[in-house]
Design an enzyme around this catalytic site. Structure first.
Site, PDB file in Angstrom:
ATOM      1  N   ARG A 259       0.849  -1.188   0.000  1.00 31.71           N
ATOM      2  CA  ARG A 259       0.000   0.000   0.000  1.00 31.71           C
ATOM      3  C   ARG A 259       0.887   1.242   0.000  1.00 31.71           C
ATOM      4  O   ARG A 259       1.933   1.274   0.656  1.00 31.71           O
ATOM      5  CB  ARG A 259      -0.921   0.018   1.227  1.00 31.71           C
ATOM      6  CG  ARG A 259      -2.063  -0.977   1.149  1.00 31.71           C
ATOM      7  CD  ARG A 259      -3.055  -0.603   0.064  1.00 31.71           C
ATOM      8  NE  ARG A 259      -4.177  -1.522  -0.031  1.00 31.71           N
ATOM      9  CZ  ARG A 259      -4.237  -2.555  -0.878  1.00 31.71           C
ATOM     10  NH1 ARG A 259      -3.204  -2.806  -1.678  1.00 31.71           N
ATOM     11  NH2 ARG A 259      -5.304  -3.336  -0.927  1.00 31.71           N
ATOM     12  N   GLU A 285       0.997   6.767  -2.734  1.00 30.71           N
ATOM     13  CA  GLU A 285       0.065   7.648  -2.013  1.00 30.71           C
ATOM     14  C   GLU A 285       0.295   9.077  -2.495  1.00 30.71           C
ATOM     15  O   GLU A 285       1.395   9.610  -2.300  1.00 30.71           O
ATOM     16  CB  GLU A 285       0.291   7.555  -0.501  1.00 30.71           C
ATOM     17  CG  GLU A 285      -0.760   8.321   0.289  1.00 30.71           C
ATOM     18  CD  GLU A 285      -0.504   8.281   1.781  1.00 30.71           C
ATOM     19  OE1 GLU A 285      -1.395   7.861   2.534  1.00 30.71           O
ATOM     20  OE2 GLU A 285       0.593   8.690   2.201  1.00 30.71           O
ATOM     21  N   HIS A 306      -1.080  -0.251 -10.356  1.00 25.78           N
ATOM     22  CA  HIS A 306      -1.791  -1.209  -9.508  1.00 25.78           C
ATOM     23  C   HIS A 306      -2.130  -2.474 -10.302  1.00 25.78           C
ATOM     24  O   HIS A 306      -3.254  -2.962 -10.272  1.00 25.78           O
ATOM     25  CB  HIS A 306      -3.059  -0.547  -8.966  1.00 25.78           C
ATOM     26  CG  HIS A 306      -3.642  -1.235  -7.761  1.00 25.78           C
ATOM     27  ND1 HIS A 306      -4.541  -0.639  -6.915  1.00 25.78           N
ATOM     28  CD2 HIS A 306      -3.462  -2.484  -7.256  1.00 25.78           C
ATOM     29  CE1 HIS A 306      -4.888  -1.470  -5.950  1.00 25.78           C
ATOM     30  NE2 HIS A 306      -4.246  -2.603  -6.142  1.00 25.78           N
TER      31      HIS A 306
END
Length: 348
Positions: A259, A285, A306
């Site tokens: 993540r 992020e 992703h």
């Protein structure tokens, strides 16, 4: 509460099942062959996909009242107290994807509903992506390809990259998750030293995985490649901040298929712009970086959208894994991949 080794007490040979996910998920994950197989093990309307448990019409509420199994996927609404009131016979949720945190609530555990997930199936392509990224990083494949493309002549790799290669290099894995463990298994045939950091991993488990337990700072100091496989939790936010990134050796590579929140993007960008580190980033992020982010253009960054997880034909593995679980349930066997609610506090 039902244990991992105890089968769920069921009521039908072919359990009444309802699909709860987005239409896009159903179309991508459950192809015609999977739906035919699913109809062989479960009683369901394969054309009915529930995206709102309060929806009226089309016989939705009647189907929910009779449902014994909820087959979920990406886009499933939250299975909360109100939703469960509409499903009085529900005994199991089978998730044809990874994390269940987005839709499973405390109300499910309080009612003793058993939950299973295809996270192990989804871990496989992520681990394969990571393996390729590790081997390419140590081989300096992107750098060599760029040098060759720009020069259009013979490239002396030894002079450009004297330390290139995978022999006896050190790889640090952060997180003994399903993916982290699978990466460790995939690395076994190679002449690599593999370190692993996970506060919940014991010495015996580490030996079985063929890895050396390490604290996180030591892992960063020693590793040529650091690959992140830790969950997104309050305690893992910016686990790799400026101080920790500074511990990584010059020329080391950071791989993030976990993540984006695990890494301080500004701090990493600073290291990458300086050319001190390399990065393979499948998560960032924010998840979509601003259009002016230098990470899109830096030559020492491989940025992917992703795609490490299940995509395309790999999605059918998730369907197969979920149908396998329903088949086990229908024959009175315990689930293979039951979710332990006690572990959710420190897992994805």
């Amino acid at each position: 509460m039902t244990t991992a080794t105890t089968p769920v007490q069921r009521t039908a040979t072919r359990p009444r099942t309802v699909l709860a996910m987005s239409e896009e998920t159903k179309a991508a994950v459950f192809g015609p062959d999977a739906l035919r197989r699913l109809e062989g093990v479960a009683e369901l309307d394969p054309t009915l996909v529930v995206t709102d448990f309060s929806r009226e019409g089309d016989g939705v509420q009647g189907r929910l009242r009779e449902a014994e199994v909820l087959l979920t996927g990406w886009g499933c609404p939250r299975v909360d107290h109100d939703a469960l009131l509409r499903m009085p016979r529900l005994k199991a949720v089978v998730h044809a994807a990874g994390s269940v945190k987005h839709h499973i609530t405390d109300a499910c555990w309080q009612r003793g509903i058993v939950v299973t997930t295809a996270a192990s199936a989804n871990a496989l392509p992520v681990a394969e992506y990571t393996l390729a990224a590790i081997l390419f990083a140590n081989k300096r494949v992107l750098d060599g390809a760029r040098a060759y493309r720009e020069s259009r002549r013979h490239v002396s790799l030894l002079s450009l990259f004297p330390g290139v290669g995978n022999y006896r290099r050190t790889v640090g894995l952060v997180g003994a998750s399903r993916i982290g463990r699978r990466v460790a298994e995939l690395l076994k045939p190679f002449d690599l030293r593999v370190l692993m950091y996970d506060p919940y991993l014991g010495a015996d488990e580490a030996r079985a995985l063929g890895v050396e337990l390490s604290d996180l700072d030591a892992l960063c100091l020693r590793s040529d490649v650091v690959s992140l496989h830790a969950p997104e939790l309050p305690g893992t936010r910016h686990l790799f901040d400026a101080a920790r990134l500074s511990l990584m050796p010059d020329g080391a590579t950071l791989i993030n298929t976990a993540r984006g929140s695990l890494v301080d993007t500004d701090a990493l960008t600073k290291e990458l712009r300086a050319g001190r580190l390399h990065a393979v980033l499948d998560h960032t992020e924010p998840e979509v970086l601003p259009a002016d982010s230098p990470l899109y253009e830096l030559p020492n960054v491989l940025l992917t959208p992703h795609l490490a997880g299940s995509i395309g034909g790999e999605l059918h593995r998730l369907a197969d894994a979920a149908i396998d679980e329903i088949q086990r349930y229908a024959t009175g066997l315990p689930f293979h991949h039951r979710v332990d609610p006690d572990s959710l506090a420190h897992s994805a």
